[in-house]
Design a protein around this motif. Structure first.
Motif, short mmCIF file in Angstrom:
data_model
loop_
_atom_site.label_atom_id
_atom_site.label_comp_id
_atom_site.label_asym_id
_atom_site.label_seq_id
_atom_site.Cartn_x
_atom_site.Cartn_y
_atom_site.Cartn_z
N SER A 170 0.81 -1.22 0.00
CA SER A 170 0.00 0.00 0.00
C SER A 170 0.85 1.27 0.00
N CYS A 171 0.29 2.30 -0.60
CA CYS A 171 0.93 3.62 -0.60
C CYS A 171 -0.16 4.67 -0.76
N THR A 172 -0.12 5.67 0.07
CA THR A 172 -0.98 6.84 -0.12
C THR A 172 -0.10 8.07 -0.17
N TYR A 173 -0.60 9.10 -0.78
CA TYR A 173 0.20 10.30 -0.96
C TYR A 173 -0.71 11.52 -0.85
N ASP A 174 -0.08 12.63 -0.71
CA ASP A 174 -0.84 13.87 -0.60
C ASP A 174 -0.20 14.90 -1.52
N PHE A 228 -4.13 2.36 -9.11
CA PHE A 228 -4.02 3.80 -8.92
C PHE A 228 -5.41 4.36 -8.76
N GLN A 229 -5.67 4.94 -7.59
CA GLN A 229 -6.96 5.56 -7.30
C GLN A 229 -6.68 7.05 -7.06
N LYS A 230 -6.83 7.85 -8.11
CA LYS A 230 -6.43 9.25 -8.03
C LYS A 230 -7.23 10.02 -6.99
N ALA A 231 -8.53 9.82 -6.98
CA ALA A 231 -9.37 10.58 -6.04
C ALA A 231 -9.02 10.25 -4.60
N LYS A 246 -6.10 9.20 -3.72
CA LYS A 246 -4.65 9.39 -3.58
C LYS A 246 -4.00 8.12 -3.05
N SER A 247 -4.31 7.05 -3.73
CA SER A 247 -3.79 5.74 -3.35
C SER A 247 -3.07 5.12 -4.54
N CYS A 252 7.67 3.59 -2.25
CA CYS A 252 6.78 4.38 -3.08
C CYS A 252 7.37 5.79 -3.14
N ALA A 253 7.33 6.43 -4.30
CA ALA A 253 7.95 7.75 -4.42
C ALA A 253 7.16 8.64 -5.35
N TYR A 254 7.25 9.91 -5.07
CA TYR A 254 6.53 10.94 -5.82
C TYR A 254 7.52 12.02 -6.22
N PRO A 255 7.69 12.29 -7.51
CA PRO A 255 8.60 13.36 -7.92
C PRO A 255 7.90 14.71 -7.89
N LEU A 256 8.47 15.66 -7.18
CA LEU A 256 7.89 16.98 -7.13
C LEU A 256 7.88 17.59 -8.54
N GLN A 257 6.86 18.35 -8.84
CA GLN A 257 6.78 18.94 -10.16
C GLN A 257 7.90 19.94 -10.37
N TYR A 258 8.24 20.62 -9.32
CA TYR A 258 9.32 21.59 -9.41
C TYR A 258 10.41 21.22 -8.42
N GLY A 259 11.63 21.28 -8.84
CA GLY A 259 12.71 21.07 -7.90
C GLY A 259 13.47 19.78 -8.03
#
Lengths: 117, 114
Positions: free
Chosen positions: B22-26, B68-71, B73-74, B92-99
């Motif tokens: 499992s992975c959730t993100y914000d 992937f459940q976008k609404a 955030k899973s 689990c990893a999320y690339p920032l849009q900027y930076g």
């Protein structure tokens, strides 16, 4: 092609000593990143080089950490003097592309496990 | 601030069975990517699978697929027909849009039993 290489794989030092970690990125990769994982916690960004320039060093914990990338090839990360809380795994990664990371996932090294006693 | 949460510190699976990590993100972004990375013991971390948020279809790479459940955030990772070589730490990893930064979760240790 050779992958990202990190040296040493393990380092055990006493509090107050100095340690230098080295990273050799994939040849031709201008972007080089350092990340750190403290035991049981998330991997956190330390800094990003583009060639020899520091693009972003917002993740560096304090001024005991010094990163260099002379000539835009390999990079070193020096911790001086080391503290107990510096223990963790230090990852280096490289990428050939500038721009959003989603388009060009990073190539990671094996990491250096640093233990400060 | 963008965060990534992996609520399972450790999981076990029997060889040949299926396991879901499992992975959730914000995030407040609408267009982004999500990654699963795998780090076997004493080896380099490698990208397992990537999902682009604007694509509704779940990404699949051989035995690895995502839900992937976008609404919600899973972003869970499903490993089918588990093999001994799948034993690793999964991030689990999320690339920032900027930076040019990746935001990682704390990781899940996957053990595969023979």
């Amino acid at each position: 092609e050779a992958g990202v290489t990190q040296f040493p794989s393990h380092s055990v030092i006493e509090k107050g000593q100095t340690v230098t970690l080295r990273c050799d990125p994939i040849s031709g990769h201008d972007n080089l990143y350092w990340y750190r994982r403290v035991m049981g916690k998330e991997i956190k960004f330390l800094l990003h080089f583009v060639k020899e320039s520091k693009q972003d060093e917002s993740g560096m914990p304090n001024n005991r950490f010094l990163a260099e990338r002379t000539g835009g090839t390999y990079s070193t990360l020096k911790v001086q003097p080391a503290e107990l809380e510096d223990s963790g795994v230090y990852f280096c990664a490289s990428s050939p592309f500038q721009g959003r990371l989603g388009n060009s996932p990073l190539h990671f090294g094996n990491g250096t496990r640093l233990t400060v006693t | 601030a963008q965060t990534v949460t992996q609520s399972q510190p450790e999981m076990s699976v029997q060889e040949a069975e299926t396991v879901t990590l499992s992975c959730t993100y914000d995030t407040s972004e609408s267009d982004y990517y999500l990654f699963w990375y795998k780090q076997p013991p004493s080896r380099q971390m490698i990208l397992v699978i990537r999902q682009e948020a604007y694509k509704q279809q779940n990404a699949t790479e051989n035995r690895f697929s995502v839900n992937f459940q976008k609404a919600a955030k899973s972003f869970s990772l499903k490993i089918s027909d588990s093999q001994l070589g799948d034993a690793a730490m999964y991030f689990c990893a999320y690339p920032l849009q900027y930076g040019n930064k990746l935001v990682f979760g704390a990781g899940t240790i996957l053990r595969v039993k023979s």
